[in-house]
Write an enzyme that holds these catalytic residues in place. Structure first.
Site, PDB file in Angstrom:
ATOM      1  N   SER A  50       0.797  -1.236   0.000  1.00 36.22           N
ATOM      2  CA  SER A  50       0.000   0.000   0.000  1.00 36.22           C
ATOM      3  C   SER A  50       0.824   1.278   0.000  1.00 36.22           C
ATOM      4  O   SER A  50       0.267   2.355  -0.230  1.00 36.22           O
ATOM      5  CB  SER A  50      -0.953   0.016   1.188  1.00 36.22           C
ATOM      6  N   LYS A  53       0.450   3.378  -2.999  1.00 40.89           N
ATOM      7  CA  LYS A  53      -0.736   4.214  -3.243  1.00 40.89           C
ATOM      8  C   LYS A  53      -0.378   5.697  -3.327  1.00 40.89           C
ATOM      9  O   LYS A  53      -1.024   6.459  -4.049  1.00 40.89           O
ATOM     10  CB  LYS A  53      -1.783   3.990  -2.140  1.00 40.89           C
ATOM     11  N   TYR A 178      -2.417  -2.825 -10.994  1.00 39.70           N
ATOM     12  CA  TYR A 178      -2.482  -2.561  -9.550  1.00 39.70           C
ATOM     13  C   TYR A 178      -1.603  -3.542  -8.762  1.00 39.70           C
ATOM     14  O   TYR A 178      -0.871  -3.146  -7.848  1.00 39.70           O
ATOM     15  CB  TYR A 178      -3.939  -2.625  -9.071  1.00 39.70           C
ATOM     16  N   TYR A 230      -3.886   4.079   8.004  1.00 42.28           N
ATOM     17  CA  TYR A 230      -5.218   3.519   8.258  1.00 42.28           C
ATOM     18  C   TYR A 230      -5.768   4.016   9.596  1.00 42.28           C
ATOM     19  O   TYR A 230      -5.612   5.181   9.925  1.00 42.28           O
ATOM     20  CB  TYR A 230      -5.182   1.977   8.186  1.00 42.28           C
ATOM     21  N   VAL A 248       1.207  -3.684   3.817  1.00 42.73           N
ATOM     22  CA  VAL A 248       1.147  -4.968   4.545  1.00 42.73           C
ATOM     23  C   VAL A 248       2.425  -5.787   4.457  1.00 42.73           C
ATOM     24  O   VAL A 248       2.578  -6.776   5.175  1.00 42.73           O
ATOM     25  CB  VAL A 248      -0.014  -5.891   4.092  1.00 42.73           C
TER      26      VAL A 248
HETATM   27  N1  GLN Z   1      -1.639  -5.175  -2.305  1.00 44.36           N
HETATM   28  C1  GLN Z   1      -2.364  -5.098  -1.085  1.00 44.36           C
HETATM   29  C2  GLN Z   1      -3.863  -5.138  -1.334  1.00 44.36           C
HETATM   30  O1  GLN Z   1      -4.355  -4.470  -2.189  1.00 44.36           O
HETATM   31  C3  GLN Z   1      -1.981  -3.863  -0.345  1.00 44.36           C
HETATM   32  C4  GLN Z   1      -2.677  -3.720   0.990  1.00 44.36           C
HETATM   33  C5  GLN Z   1      -1.847  -2.993   2.020  1.00 44.36           C
HETATM   34  O2  GLN Z   1      -0.631  -2.901   1.929  1.00 44.36           O
HETATM   35  N2  GLN Z   1      -2.491  -2.535   3.067  1.00 44.36           N
HETATM   36  O3  GLN Z   1      -4.563  -5.876  -0.680  1.00 44.36           O
END
Ligand code: GLN
Length: 294
Positions: A50, A53, A178, A230, A248
């Site tokens: 993430s 992003k 993605y 988050y 994650v």
């Molecule tokens: N690639 C992961 C997903 O889309 C990223 C989620 C994350 O890092 N919180 O589920």
């Protein structure tokens, strides 16, 4: 610091991420004179997940414009987990609440410039290579393939958003871009340099060239403060006060305005899905170097 890694859980819902070393801990600080100081497992490669992003958001706004992007995605924090679906309908009439949750991120990725998935991926790779100054940078094929195979939640989100007219492109090529975006692979020093560029109004540390326009670099840091961690964003704003984004994989990007860029990697996560040792390290760095922006 390594003691903290024992208390968290490595993410397993993307099968390849299970292979991460649970005791790995790396950190890099990219400082004003273009020097990167690294500690621990600083050479270890990891995927952004993430954290990507924020990179995709900057690029989509540069390619499609702020009005187009924020016509489709909101600017408000959710206080919920990254995979949240319920809020899509309940809170905001199908407009994802912000670009840091998956619904928003999928929409943002659909607005990266390029006709085909290959064009978009090339565009993204060129941009990340500029941000890191690393021409070799690419994505981890095994992690990308592993996520694509098991991306049921994201597939469902993307089809829902397409049905609602929020996403206009085909879903499968979008998921392909993605998942590769999330699998962008780098070291702590590469990550710290991204933080440095965003921290310094989008300029290259060597040439001063504008890699990201000033308002876009500011907006990215603002999203990092309000929703980058988050449902731990509020607490971290108080305890560290550094614009930060987690993934994650256990990656954390920190970007101190006019200060250092920070790249942290430690896979075991806390119950909010953020790197446990990484969050602790960010708080300690902030206290030690007086980095809070507040
Ligand atoms: N690639 C992961 C997903 O889309 C990223 C989620 C994350 O890092 N919180 O589920």
């Amino acid at each position: 610091m390594r003691a903290f890694t024992g208390e968290g859980e490595v993410a397993t819902y993307i099968p390849e991420l299970r292979r991460a070393a649970p005791d790995a801990l790396g950190c890099a600080l990219y400082t004003k004179n273009g020097i990167c100081i690294g500690f621990g497992d600083k050479e270890r490669m990891f995927t952004l997940q993430s954290v990507s992003k924020v990179v995709a958001l900057a690029l989509a706004v540069m390619d499609s414009g702020e009005d187009e992007v924020f016509g489709k995605v909101g600017m408000e924090p959710t206080g919920g987990p990254f995979y949240s679906m319920a809020r899509l309908e309940l809170m905001n009439r199908s407009k994802p609440l912000n670009p840091m949750i998956n619904a928003g991120a999928l929409t943002v990725t659909s607005m990266i410039g390029g006709r085909t998935a290959t064009d978009k991926l090339e565009r993204l790779l060129r941009f990340v290579r500029e941000l890191t100054g690393n021409e070799q940078l690419t994505y981890d094929r095994a992690v990308a393939a592993s996520e694509l195979e098991t991306a049921d939640h994201n597939r469902a989100l993307a089809y829902f958003l397409k049905g609602e007219g929020v996403i206009n492109s085909d879903v499968e090529p979008l998921l392909d871009v993605y998942t590769k975006q999330c699998a962008l692979s780098m070291t702590c020093c590469d990550l710290a340099r991204i933080g440095f560029v965003f921290g310094h109004e989008g300029r290259s540390p060597e040439t001063g060239e504008q890699i990201v326009p000033v308002p876009v670099a500011r907006m990215v840091k603002t999203f990092m403060v309000t929703c980058g961690m988050y449902n731990e964003s509020g607490e971290l704003a108080i305890k560290a006060g550094i614009p930060a984004k987690s993934g994650v994989s256990g990656a954390i990007l920190g970007s101190v305005p006019d200060g250092m860029g920070i790249g942290i990697y430690s896979p075991p996560l806390n119950e909010k899905g953020n790197s446990l040792a990484g969050v602790e390290l960010l708080k300690r760095l902030s206290r030690h170097f007086h980095l809070s922006i507040f």
